[in-house]
Design a protein around this motif. Structure first.
Motif, mmCIF file in Angstrom:
data_model
loop_
_atom_site.group_PDB
_atom_site.id
_atom_site.type_symbol
_atom_site.label_atom_id
_atom_site.label_comp_id
_atom_site.label_asym_id
_atom_site.label_seq_id
_atom_site.Cartn_x
_atom_site.Cartn_y
_atom_site.Cartn_z
ATOM 1 N N LEU A 269 0.780 -1.111 -0.048
ATOM 2 C CA LEU A 269 -0.029 -0.129 0.151
ATOM 3 C C LEU A 269 0.869 1.295 0.094
ATOM 4 N N SER A 270 0.410 2.174 -0.905
ATOM 5 C CA SER A 270 1.086 3.623 -0.747
ATOM 6 C C SER A 270 0.037 4.508 -1.055
ATOM 7 N N ASN A 271 0.425 5.864 -0.975
ATOM 8 C CA ASN A 271 -0.391 6.923 -1.323
ATOM 9 C C ASN A 271 0.258 8.052 -2.009
ATOM 10 N N VAL A 272 -0.175 8.477 -3.194
ATOM 11 C CA VAL A 272 0.550 9.547 -3.984
ATOM 12 C C VAL A 272 -0.573 10.750 -3.958
ATOM 13 N N GLN A 273 0.182 11.819 -3.333
ATOM 14 C CA GLN A 273 -0.812 12.991 -3.364
ATOM 15 C C GLN A 273 -0.311 13.892 -4.520
ATOM 16 N N PHE A 274 -1.286 14.572 -5.035
ATOM 17 C CA PHE A 274 -1.331 15.491 -6.041
ATOM 18 C C PHE A 274 -2.236 17.050 -5.571
ATOM 19 N N ARG A 275 -1.560 18.111 -6.232
ATOM 20 C CA ARG A 275 -2.420 19.532 -6.100
ATOM 21 C C ARG A 275 -2.155 20.019 -7.572
ATOM 22 N N MET A 276 -2.629 21.070 -7.738
ATOM 23 C CA MET A 276 -2.808 22.115 -8.859
ATOM 24 C C MET A 276 -1.499 23.120 -8.836
ATOM 25 N N TYR A 277 -0.625 22.974 -9.692
ATOM 26 C CA TYR A 277 0.276 24.285 -10.020
ATOM 27 C C TYR A 277 -0.141 24.951 -11.233
ATOM 28 N N GLU A 278 -0.365 26.098 -11.214
ATOM 29 C CA GLU A 278 -0.950 26.722 -12.375
ATOM 30 C C GLU A 278 -2.387 26.068 -12.760
ATOM 31 N N ASP A 279 -2.180 25.439 -14.087
ATOM 32 C CA ASP A 279 -3.048 24.675 -14.680
ATOM 33 C C ASP A 279 -2.803 23.276 -14.868
ATOM 34 N N ARG A 280 -1.795 22.663 -13.996
ATOM 35 C CA ARG A 280 -1.728 21.236 -14.160
ATOM 36 C C ARG A 280 -1.384 20.494 -12.670
ATOM 37 N N PRO A 281 -1.839 19.107 -12.738
ATOM 38 C CA PRO A 281 -1.308 18.607 -11.534
ATOM 39 C C PRO A 281 -0.197 18.229 -11.177
ATOM 40 N N VAL A 282 0.425 18.324 -10.032
ATOM 41 C CA VAL A 282 2.024 18.173 -9.929
ATOM 42 C C VAL A 282 2.045 17.069 -8.662
ATOM 43 N N LEU A 283 3.084 16.706 -8.348
ATOM 44 C CA LEU A 283 3.190 16.130 -7.320
ATOM 45 C C LEU A 283 3.381 16.569 -5.975
ATOM 46 N N MET A 284 2.563 16.141 -4.737
ATOM 47 C CA MET A 284 2.910 16.884 -3.686
ATOM 48 C C MET A 284 3.555 16.034 -2.695
ATOM 49 N N ASP A 285 3.215 14.859 -2.528
ATOM 50 C CA ASP A 285 3.878 13.885 -1.546
ATOM 51 C C ASP A 285 3.806 12.414 -1.944
ATOM 52 N N VAL A 286 4.486 11.454 -1.381
ATOM 53 C CA VAL A 286 4.344 10.210 -1.628
ATOM 54 C C VAL A 286 4.413 9.558 -0.334
ATOM 55 N N ASN A 287 3.467 8.861 0.187
ATOM 56 C CA ASN A 287 3.412 8.053 1.481
ATOM 57 C C ASN A 287 3.792 6.467 1.074
ATOM 58 N N THR A 288 4.794 6.028 1.943
ATOM 59 C CA THR A 288 4.892 4.516 1.573
ATOM 60 C C THR A 288 4.448 3.614 2.677
ATOM 61 N N ARG A 289 3.139 4.058 3.073
ATOM 62 C CA ARG A 289 2.170 3.220 4.031
ATOM 63 C C ARG A 289 0.843 3.699 3.672
ATOM 64 N N PRO A 290 -0.120 2.737 4.338
ATOM 65 C CA PRO A 290 -1.462 2.839 3.901
ATOM 66 C C PRO A 290 -1.878 4.310 4.481
ATOM 67 N N ALA A 291 -2.658 5.113 3.716
ATOM 68 C CA ALA A 291 -3.188 6.384 4.087
ATOM 69 C C ALA A 291 -4.071 6.364 5.023
ATOM 70 N N GLY A 292 -4.337 7.362 6.081
ATOM 71 C CA GLY A 292 -5.173 7.439 7.147
ATOM 72 C C GLY A 292 -6.621 7.241 6.397
ATOM 73 N N GLY A 293 -6.897 8.051 5.162
ATOM 74 C CA GLY A 293 -8.274 7.955 4.822
ATOM 75 C C GLY A 293 -8.601 6.617 3.917
ATOM 76 N N LEU A 294 -7.627 5.728 3.714
ATOM 77 C CA LEU A 294 -7.648 4.494 3.045
ATOM 78 C C LEU A 294 -9.248 3.929 3.000
ATOM 79 N N HIS A 295 -9.639 4.073 4.540
ATOM 80 C CA HIS A 295 -10.883 3.113 4.802
ATOM 81 C C HIS A 295 -11.976 3.766 3.859
ATOM 82 N N GLN A 296 -11.844 5.079 3.433
ATOM 83 C CA GLN A 296 -13.000 5.498 2.546
ATOM 84 C C GLN A 296 -13.174 5.013 1.164
#
Length: 384
Positions: A269-296
């Motif tokens: 399990l991993s979690n890859v997080q993105f946000r918007m920079y100007e008009d495109r998605p960019v990487l924000m962070d990578v978690n090498t563990r289950p995310a806290g919101g995985l159960h959702q």
């Protein structure tokens, strides 16, 4: 008779009580026994486990590995989901496997890449995944120069530790002088630049920060389940835009997440997080563990924790896809039972538990649910 699967979660986030609930409600109806350890006796994770222990304080990473190996041997752990000291633990995977324990965590090389955000950004950019502009700063002068460059580009600057989890240490830089406006309402992540500069100049040790433009919403967290063959079995995006949450299978988010998981061997399990920079998605962070919101993702009809445990045990679930995408939702807090204890400051007539030592192991979840149902019946309200 099939024996229960024994799963251990070490010092983890409170939200993982839902991870534990989903393991117990697995579609195979397989018995699961959960062991939990934590440094906080009031962690709801301890209360929700079948067996629980307080972790010893002050252990070095190497000392913690010895402690973990002993726990696995004594408890007969089949699957260990490490969060605390993950990098040290995965470096000893062969020893855990020799003890009969599978680690639900990536290999050490993958964990190492994403411990340092600068290393991670450089590595991810090399495989063609967009990242925001960033500056690594350790001094007040470097901070001011980075902030000025970002402001010249028309962006608001923010900073966060180069290594760390979640939003710990994240702050946004403002040019507004400190005033009562900063003390009204709820605490703000915004800090005046002169105060930060003053604190840095007074610090005895240099900091290690990443300065970046403030990235915009939506924020999309892609939960990935990846096999030991580096092939992604599942990728689903969870969207966040203010209070509103939702789900997405749009490839603008899933394609770069899969590329990262497969290129760097983010097994399990991993979690890859993105946000918007100007008009495109960019990487924000990578978690090498289950995310806290995985159960959702249960709102999409899939039990990801159970699929991950199956994969760790060598029972490959194959490629998974949610049968549907759940409707938009929000997140609210709710009560969870804790281990019974009487606090010293409680008056006897207000104590919520008898003045006896806490049991070595908390009551099983089923007993807690029965107690909740009985209390709800007494109040004339439906049981949870």
């Amino acid at each position: 008779m099939v024996s229960p699967v024994r799963v251990w979660l070490n010092r983890t986030y409170a939200e993982n009580v839902f991870f534990m609930d989903q393991l117990r409600r697995n579609p195979a109806d397989r018995a699961v026994e959960i062991h939990a350890t934590h440094g906080d006796p009031d962690s709801p994770v301890l209360a929700a486990a079948d067996t629980a222990e307080l972790e010893p304080e002050g252990l070095s990473p190497a000392g913690y590995v010895e402690y973990a190996l002993d726990q696995c041997a004594r408890r007969g752990i089949d699957v260990f989901v490490p969060r605390l000291h993950q990098s040290a633990i995965v470096a000893h995977r062969a020893e855990f496997e020799a003890a009969g324990t599978a680690l639900l965590a990536p290999p050490p090389e993958a964990v190492a890449v994403f411990q340092d955000k600068v290393v991670a950004y450089e590595a991810v950019r090399a495989i063609g995944v967009p990242v925001p502009p960033w500056w690594r700063v350790r001094t007040a002068g470097e901070l001011v120069r980075a902030v000025e460059e970002l402001e010249d580009l028309g962006h608001r600057a923010c900073f966060k530790p180069a290594s760390g989890a979640g939003g710990v240490g994240f702050r946004m830089v403002t040019r507004d002088p400190f005033s009562l406006a900063h003390l009204n309402g709820f605490p703000s992540p915004s800090v005046p630049l002169p105060l930060v500069v003053e604190a840095l100049r007074a610090a005895e040790e240099p900091v290690d920060w990443l300065v970046m433009p403030r990235l915009e919403q939506p924020e999309v967290s892609v939960d990935c389940l990846t096999g030991p063959d580096d092939r992604v079995r599942l990728a689903v995006g969870r969207t966040k835009n203010g209070r509103r949450r939702g789900f997405t299978l749009h490839e603008r988010w899933l394609t770069p997440a899969r590329r990262i998981a497969e290129a760097f061997g983010l097994h399990h399990l991993s979690n890859v997080q993105f946000r918007m920079y100007e008009d495109r998605p960019v990487l924000m962070d990578v978690n090498t563990r289950p995310a806290g919101g995985l159960h959702q993702l249960a709102l999409c009809g899939i039990n990801v924790p159970w699929a991950a445990v199956r994969l760790a045990l060598g029972d490959d679930p194959g490629e998974l896809e949610p049968p549907f995408l759940g409707q938009d939702y929000t997140v609210v807090s709710g009560p969870r039972p804790l281990r019974p204890v009487t606090l010293p400051q409680q008056r006897p007539d207000l104590a919520t538990a008898p003045a006896t030592p806490a049991p070595a192991t908390p009551a099983p979840l089923a007993a807690q649910a029965a107690q909740a149902a009985q209390a709800a019946a007494t109040l004339g309200t439906p049981a949870p």
